[in-house]
Design a protein around this motif. Structure first.
Motif, PDB file in Angstrom:
ATOM      1  N   LEU A 237       0.376  73.105  -5.793  1.00 41.75           N
ATOM      2  CA  LEU A 237      -0.411  73.914  -6.721  1.00 41.75           C
ATOM      3  C   LEU A 237       0.539  74.903  -7.391  1.00 41.75           C
ATOM      4  CD1 LEU A 237      -3.900  75.424  -5.981  1.00 41.75           C
ATOM      5  CD2 LEU A 237      -2.206  76.672  -7.321  1.00 41.75           C
ATOM      6  N   VAL A 238       0.625  74.809  -8.715  1.00 39.63           N
ATOM      7  CA  VAL A 238       1.568  75.617  -9.486  1.00 39.63           C
ATOM      8  C   VAL A 238       0.788  76.537 -10.415  1.00 39.63           C
ATOM      9  CG1 VAL A 238       3.526  75.562 -11.082  1.00 39.63           C
ATOM     10  CG2 VAL A 238       3.223  73.708  -9.439  1.00 39.63           C
ATOM     11  N   GLU A 253       5.765  73.657 -18.292  1.00 36.60           N
ATOM     12  CA  GLU A 253       5.492  72.656 -19.331  1.00 36.60           C
ATOM     13  C   GLU A 253       5.122  71.318 -18.703  1.00 36.60           C
ATOM     14  OE1 GLU A 253       5.257  73.446 -22.329  1.00 36.60           O
ATOM     15  OE2 GLU A 253       6.451  75.261 -22.628  1.00 36.60           O
ATOM     16  N   GLU A 254       4.245  70.592 -19.393  1.00 40.06           N
ATOM     17  CA  GLU A 254       3.766  69.317 -18.835  1.00 40.06           C
ATOM     18  C   GLU A 254       4.897  68.295 -18.679  1.00 40.06           C
ATOM     19  OE1 GLU A 254       0.042  67.626 -19.827  1.00 40.06           O
ATOM     20  OE2 GLU A 254      -0.752  69.501 -20.619  1.00 40.06           O
ATOM     21  N   HIS A 255       5.928  68.385 -19.539  1.00 40.28           N
ATOM     22  CA  HIS A 255       7.029  67.415 -19.416  1.00 40.28           C
ATOM     23  C   HIS A 255       7.834  67.631 -18.133  1.00 40.28           C
ATOM     24  CE1 HIS A 255      10.338  70.195 -20.388  1.00 40.28           C
ATOM     25  NE2 HIS A 255       9.530  70.732 -21.283  1.00 40.28           N
ATOM     26  N   GLU A 256       7.683  68.808 -17.509  1.00 45.41           N
ATOM     27  CA  GLU A 256       8.371  69.079 -16.242  1.00 45.41           C
ATOM     28  C   GLU A 256       7.640  68.445 -15.059  1.00 45.41           C
ATOM     29  OE1 GLU A 256       9.882  73.495 -17.774  1.00 45.41           O
ATOM     30  OE2 GLU A 256       8.476  73.331 -16.104  1.00 45.41           O
ATOM     31  N   LEU A 257       6.474  67.883 -15.309  1.00 42.76           N
ATOM     32  CA  LEU A 257       5.619  67.377 -14.231  1.00 42.76           C
ATOM     33  C   LEU A 257       5.617  65.852 -14.159  1.00 42.76           C
ATOM     34  CD1 LEU A 257       2.555  69.706 -14.975  1.00 42.76           C
ATOM     35  CD2 LEU A 257       4.513  70.181 -13.493  1.00 42.76           C
ATOM     36  N   PHE A 258       6.537  65.204 -14.862  1.00 40.60           N
ATOM     37  CA  PHE A 258       6.474  63.739 -14.975  1.00 40.60           C
ATOM     38  C   PHE A 258       6.655  63.029 -13.638  1.00 40.60           C
ATOM     39  CE2 PHE A 258      10.950  64.701 -15.332  1.00 40.60           C
ATOM     40  CZ  PHE A 258      11.589  63.652 -14.684  1.00 40.60           C
ATOM     41  N   ASP A 259       7.285  63.680 -12.671  1.00 45.32           N
ATOM     42  CA  ASP A 259       7.497  63.058 -11.357  1.00 45.32           C
ATOM     43  C   ASP A 259       6.277  63.183 -10.444  1.00 45.32           C
ATOM     44  OD1 ASP A 259       9.939  61.939 -11.686  1.00 45.32           O
ATOM     45  OD2 ASP A 259      11.080  63.539 -10.747  1.00 45.32           O
ATOM     46  N   PHE A 260       5.271  63.896 -10.898  1.00 45.80           N
ATOM     47  CA  PHE A 260       4.059  64.096 -10.101  1.00 45.80           C
ATOM     48  C   PHE A 260       2.873  63.381 -10.737  1.00 45.80           C
ATOM     49  CE2 PHE A 260       6.608  67.875  -9.152  1.00 45.80           C
ATOM     50  CZ  PHE A 260       6.438  68.025  -7.780  1.00 45.80           C
ATOM     51  N   LYS A 261       1.875  63.125  -9.918  1.00 52.67           N
ATOM     52  CA  LYS A 261       0.571  62.749 -10.452  1.00 52.67           C
ATOM     53  C   LYS A 261      -0.191  64.040 -10.725  1.00 52.67           C
ATOM     54  CE  LYS A 261      -3.680  60.209  -9.582  1.00 52.67           C
ATOM     55  NZ  LYS A 261      -4.438  59.342  -8.647  1.00 52.67           N
ATOM     56  N   VAL A 262      -0.574  64.268 -11.978  1.00 51.19           N
ATOM     57  CA  VAL A 262      -1.315  65.475 -12.333  1.00 51.19           C
ATOM     58  C   VAL A 262      -2.785  65.271 -11.976  1.00 51.19           C
ATOM     59  CG1 VAL A 262      -1.978  67.051 -14.187  1.00 51.19           C
ATOM     60  CG2 VAL A 262       0.302  66.017 -14.199  1.00 51.19           C
ATOM     61  N   LEU A 263      -3.274  66.077 -11.037  1.00 49.76           N
ATOM     62  CA  LEU A 263      -4.666  65.967 -10.606  1.00 49.76           C
ATOM     63  C   LEU A 263      -5.592  66.776 -11.509  1.00 49.76           C
ATOM     64  CD1 LEU A 263      -4.218  66.274  -6.724  1.00 49.76           C
ATOM     65  CD2 LEU A 263      -4.394  64.188  -8.100  1.00 49.76           C
ATOM     66  N   SER A 264      -5.174  67.982 -11.872  1.00 50.16           N
ATOM     67  CA  SER A 264      -5.984  68.800 -12.774  1.00 50.16           C
ATOM     68  C   SER A 264      -5.157  69.951 -13.323  1.00 50.16           C
ATOM     69  CB  SER A 264      -7.228  69.347 -12.067  1.00 50.16           C
ATOM     70  OG  SER A 264      -6.874  70.320 -11.098  1.00 50.16           O
ATOM     71  N   ILE A 265      -5.531  70.400 -14.514  1.00 50.98           N
ATOM     72  CA  ILE A 265      -4.947  71.596 -15.127  1.00 50.98           C
ATOM     73  C   ILE A 265      -6.105  72.434 -15.641  1.00 50.98           C
ATOM     74  CG2 ILE A 265      -3.465  72.537 -16.935  1.00 50.98           C
ATOM     75  CD1 ILE A 265      -1.836  69.979 -16.871  1.00 50.98           C
ATOM     76  N   PHE A 266      -6.180  73.679 -15.183  1.00 50.10           N
ATOM     77  CA  PHE A 266      -7.278  74.547 -15.590  1.00 50.10           C
ATOM     78  C   PHE A 266      -6.723  75.812 -16.234  1.00 50.10           C
ATOM     79  CE2 PHE A 266     -10.201  78.097 -14.807  1.00 50.10           C
ATOM     80  CZ  PHE A 266     -11.340  77.604 -15.443  1.00 50.10           C
ATOM     81  N   VAL A 277      -2.391  74.557 -12.011  1.00 51.19           N
ATOM     82  CA  VAL A 277      -1.923  73.176 -12.189  1.00 51.19           C
ATOM     83  C   VAL A 277      -1.839  72.535 -10.804  1.00 51.19           C
ATOM     84  CG1 VAL A 277      -0.081  71.708 -13.088  1.00 51.19           C
ATOM     85  CG2 VAL A 277      -0.597  73.896 -14.215  1.00 51.19           C
ATOM     86  N   LEU A 278      -2.596  71.454 -10.606  1.00 51.09           N
ATOM     87  CA  LEU A 278      -2.644  70.800  -9.301  1.00 51.09           C
ATOM     88  C   LEU A 278      -1.989  69.425  -9.405  1.00 51.09           C
ATOM     89  CD1 LEU A 278      -3.782  71.530  -6.497  1.00 51.09           C
ATOM     90  CD2 LEU A 278      -5.794  70.152  -7.052  1.00 51.09           C
ATOM     91  N   LEU A 279      -0.996  69.203  -8.535  1.00 49.65           N
ATOM     92  CA  LEU A 279      -0.165  67.993  -8.590  1.00 49.65           C
ATOM     93  C   LEU A 279      -0.146  67.305  -7.238  1.00 49.65           C
ATOM     94  CD1 LEU A 279       2.872  69.807 -10.248  1.00 49.65           C
ATOM     95  CD2 LEU A 279       1.128  68.495 -11.469  1.00 49.65           C
ATOM     96  N   ARG A 280       0.113  65.994  -7.255  1.00 54.80           N
ATOM     97  CA  ARG A 280       0.289  65.264  -6.009  1.00 54.80           C
ATOM     98  C   ARG A 280       1.583  64.484  -6.060  1.00 54.80           C
ATOM     99  NH1 ARG A 280      -3.389  63.691  -2.193  1.00 54.80           N
ATOM    100  NH2 ARG A 280      -5.204  63.776  -3.583  1.00 54.80           N
ATOM    101  N   LYS A 281       2.308  64.488  -4.934  1.00 59.51           N
ATOM    102  CA  LYS A 281       3.490  63.636  -4.834  1.00 59.51           C
ATOM    103  C   LYS A 281       3.030  62.236  -4.533  1.00 59.51           C
ATOM    104  CE  LYS A 281       7.790  62.809  -2.318  1.00 59.51           C
ATOM    105  NZ  LYS A 281       8.811  63.354  -1.393  1.00 59.51           N
ATOM    106  N   SER A 282       3.347  61.332  -5.405  1.00 57.45           N
ATOM    107  CA  SER A 282       2.895  59.954  -5.241  1.00 57.45           C
ATOM    108  C   SER A 282       3.960  59.017  -5.777  1.00 57.45           C
ATOM    109  CB  SER A 282       1.585  59.746  -6.001  1.00 57.45           C
ATOM    110  OG  SER A 282       1.201  58.396  -5.951  1.00 57.45           O
ATOM    111  N   LEU A 283       4.083  57.850  -5.157  1.00 59.65           N
ATOM    112  CA  LEU A 283       5.010  56.836  -5.653  1.00 59.65           C
ATOM    113  C   LEU A 283       4.537  56.240  -6.959  1.00 59.65           C
ATOM    114  CD1 LEU A 283       5.969  54.992  -2.331  1.00 59.65           C
ATOM    115  CD2 LEU A 283       7.421  56.479  -3.723  1.00 59.65           C
ATOM    116  N   ILE A 284       3.210  56.339  -7.196  1.00 60.32           N
ATOM    117  CA  ILE A 284       2.634  55.780  -8.415  1.00 60.32           C
ATOM    118  C   ILE A 284       2.391  56.926  -9.383  1.00 60.32           C
ATOM    119  CG2 ILE A 284       0.733  54.469  -9.387  1.00 60.32           C
ATOM    120  CD1 ILE A 284       0.279  53.326  -6.568  1.00 60.32           C
TER     121      ILE A 284
END
Length: 286
Positions: A237-238, A253-266, A277-284
């Motif tokens: 959670l960022v 910035e959203e381009h900094e989050l490309f390695d994560f799955k973006v779950l939500s941005i409020f 900004v809520l992110l998940r570490k995922s292989l996909i």
């Protein structure tokens, strides 16, 4: 300085007007001999915050270079003032018998309560897990308000590791929570630069990154470091900022989050300042 409360704009505030007012306040803050809490400091930063949460269509990326430089300076000044305010209040709390009973005397306490509720709501909605086992809060400072609010009001069985680079801050924070046996047993304070914390990051179900950990240039490196060592499927959670609120806090910035799955941005529209900004570490990656 005229109060913004005299403004009678309907709808959004013109960006040029808002920026001009913010630049005036920046000039006044820059002339202060000290950013320690005082009547003058409190008035200036209170006006600044109220200006920055007014509805506007400011696009931070489109600002001219002069305004960009002022914004970077203002973020640094805000961070220093916030740090000194927390330090003074934490020092006061550490000397009284039941400090957790006086948290609501902190000037921005209600803002933290609202933000923690938003963040907890986002976590439940996107993970389906109401009680995470172990959470890390990075950049907890001397007043670990988010951890305390989450632990006491929302995550009543979760263990929290508060990670901060400043040992003095951690010592004060330990004293504040030591007055409550139940909270104290679920809360640890670790003194370390987050870039030096590695395998331990794999222990956490969720990592929360405070808004002022790293400037905008450093933030991308910090995000990459955390992703490398956090557990697969773990949540990050960022805190970020949007529009005029970005004069107070760095933007992720959203381009900094490309390695994560973006779950939500409020992006809040009330008196809550930080975006969530809520992110998940995922292989996909999606």
């Amino acid at each position: 300085m005229a109060s913004h409360q005299n403004l009678n704009f309907q709808g959004q505030i013109p960006g040029e007007f808002l920026i001009a007012r913010i630049m005036q306040i920046h000039a006044s803050i820059s002339k202060l001999e000290s950013l320690r809490p005082s009547k003058q400091v409190n008035i200036l930063f209170s006006h600044l915050v109220k200006l920055c949460i007014l509805p506007s269509s400011i696009d931070i990326k489109a600002l001219p270079q002069e305004v960009q430089q002022m914004r970077q300076s203002l973020i640094i000044l805000c961070a220093r003032a916030e740090s000194l305010l927390e330090l003074e209040f934490a020092t006061y709390l550490s000397k009284i018998s039941l400090p957790l009973n006086d948290l609501n005397r902190f000037p921005y306490y209600e803002n933290y309560v609202k933000l923690a509720k938003l963040e907890y709501g986002a976590l439940i909605e996107n993970t389906g897990v109401a009680q995470l086992k172990k959470v890390a809060f990075v950049g907890s400072g001397p007043m670990p308000l988010t951890s305390i609010i989450l632990a006491s009001q929302h995550m009543k069985s979760t263990h929290f590791d508060n990670i901060d680079i400043d040992e003095t801050a951690n010592n004060l924070a330990r004293r504040i929570v030591s007055s409550d046996d139940e909270i104290e047993k679920r809360m640890k304070f670790l003194t370390s630069d987050i870039m030096e914390v590695k395998e331990k990051l794999g222990e956490y179900d969720c990592i929360i990154l405070a808004a002022l950990v790293g400037n905008e240039e450093e933030k991308a490196k910090i995000l990459g470091h955390i992703r490398k060592y956090m557990k697969e499927g773990g949540v990050l959670l960022v805190r970020s900022a949007k529009g005029a609120r970005a004069f107070l806090y760095p933007v992720v910035e959203e381009h900094e989050l490309f390695d994560f799955k973006v779950l939500s941005i409020f992006h809040p529209t009330n008196d809550v300042i930080n975006s969530v900004v809520l992110l998940r570490k995922s292989l996909i990656y999606t």
